[in-house]
Enzyme design. Structure first.
Site, PDB file in Angstrom:
ATOM      1  CG  HIS A   1      -0.185  -0.075   2.328  1.00  0.00           C
ATOM      2  ND1 HIS A   1       0.508  -1.027   3.077  1.00  0.00           N
ATOM      3  CD2 HIS A   1      -0.351   0.881   3.561  1.00  0.00           C
ATOM      4  CE1 HIS A   1       0.742  -0.875   4.310  1.00  0.00           C
ATOM      5  NE2 HIS A   1       0.303   0.178   4.471  1.00  0.00           N
TER       6      HIS A   1
ATOM      7  CG  HIS B   1      -0.062   4.064   4.880  1.00  0.00           C
ATOM      8  ND1 HIS B   1      -0.496   3.356   5.647  1.00  0.00           N
ATOM      9  CD2 HIS B   1      -0.747   5.291   4.454  1.00  0.00           C
ATOM     10  CE1 HIS B   1      -1.791   3.618   5.787  1.00  0.00           C
ATOM     11  NE2 HIS B   1      -1.952   4.711   4.945  1.00  0.00           N
TER      12      HIS B   1
ATOM     13  CG  ASP C   1       5.198   2.573   7.396  1.00  0.00           C
ATOM     14  OD1 ASP C   1       4.266   3.071   6.841  1.00  0.00           O
ATOM     15  OD2 ASP C   1       5.069   1.815   8.430  1.00  0.00           O
ATOM     16  CG  HIS C   2       4.257  -0.219   4.069  1.00  0.00           C
ATOM     17  ND1 HIS C   2       4.235  -1.379   4.279  1.00  0.00           N
ATOM     18  CD2 HIS C   2       3.929   0.521   5.398  1.00  0.00           C
ATOM     19  CE1 HIS C   2       3.863  -1.777   5.448  1.00  0.00           C
ATOM     20  NE2 HIS C   2       3.626  -0.509   6.261  1.00  0.00           N
TER      21      HIS C   2
END
Length: 290
Positions: A95, A97, A99-100
């Site tokens: 996804h 976000h 931190d990804h």
């Protein structure tokens, strides 16, 4: 007033909540057949301090790199060293976000490889990260089969590889999962948990924390916890409208006060679900009643 982003909410609690552990092992660790994990430091939600990057494929490559989330050059260098032994074929994203996806664009540019994600994730990332390939539910790409699991994020995908499922932010091995109304939907998230539970037995490989060997047990635990919290939120409602701050003090009295800002967002997700079910009333101005 604009709603806070997930990253802004994370920033509110960073420094108030201790993070877990020190630096993770610098080399990929096998966690399931054909899957290795490398935990890289990211600006994520405490107590987690790392996001797991999963390498799917043979040890000599090519591999799919799932969620290279670190924006920090020294952490990206750790991943590059691992990929020197197993060259990447593509970046896959669960996804949108930060931190990804924090290292996705840089990694794709360095290795001249495509980035693949759900169409909703591509829309969310427009102008920040270019998604070259759209992955649909049930499609197998680079050795991983996509499972569409929206709720935490509208374009969230899990990836099944054999008897393991790379779970992104559907569950956590460390910390919790935030459902923020600006980007997620509680009813949809619960349906996605049920969808995973209907699949054959699996180990869950979360984005934060260790492998969860009994995935079905964890999914049942998450469903029970969310429904218990929903009942508690509903029980705090009165005939007289109350503010979110008043409600959160009752509905999340078991949660550290430092996290009440995040808890308000999660509670609002529950309230919006309850309102659609005619079990809560939005009185406007951030006030809610039965």
């Amino acid at each position: 007033m604009d709603e806070p982003t997930v990253e802004a909410l994370y920033e509110q609690v960073r420094g108030l909540v201790p993070t877990a552990g020190g630096e993770a092992p610098p080399d990929p660790v096998p966690v399931a057949p054909g899957i290795r994990v490398l935990a890289l430091r990211t600006p994520t939600l405490p107590p987690a301090a790392h996001t797991n990057v999963y390498l799917v494929g043979p040890e000599a490559g090519p591999v799919a790199v799932i969620d290279p989330g670190s924006p920090y050059p020294e952490q990206q260098a750790i991943l590059d060293r691992a990929l020197a032994q197993a060259p990447p074929a593509a970046v896959l994203l669960t996804h949108h976000h930060g931190d990804h996806v924090g290292g996705a664009a840089a990694l794709a540019a360095r290795w001249s490889i495509p980035i693949a994600a759900h169409a909703a994730t591509a829309r969310r990332l427009a102008g920040r990260v270019t998604v070259d390939q759209v992955i649909e539910d049930g499609e197998t790409a680079y050795g991983a089969t996509a499972i569409f699991t929206p709720g935490h994020a509208e374009g969230h995908l899990c990836f099944a590889v054999g008897d393991a499922t790379i779970a992104g932010d559907m569950v956590a091995g460390l910390g919790t999962i935030l459902i923020d109304p600006g980007e997620g939907d509680m009813a949809v998230y619960l349906a996605s948990l049920e969808r995973l539970l209907a699949r054959p037995a699996m180990a869950l490989l979360p984005a934060h924390g260790p492998m969860i060997p009994d995935g079905h047990a964890k999914l049942r635990e998450y469903l029970a916890h969310r429904l218990q919290r929903e009942a508690k939120v509903a029980a705090t409602l009165r005939d007289q409208p109350r503010t979110l701050a008043e409600l959160v003090a009752d509905a999340y009295d078991d949660t550290p006060r430092a996290l009440w800002g995040l808890a308000e967002r999660s509670m609002l997700a529950h309230l919006l679900k309850l309102a659609r079910e005619r079990r809560a009333t939005d009185g406007g101005g951030g006030r809610w009643s039965r």
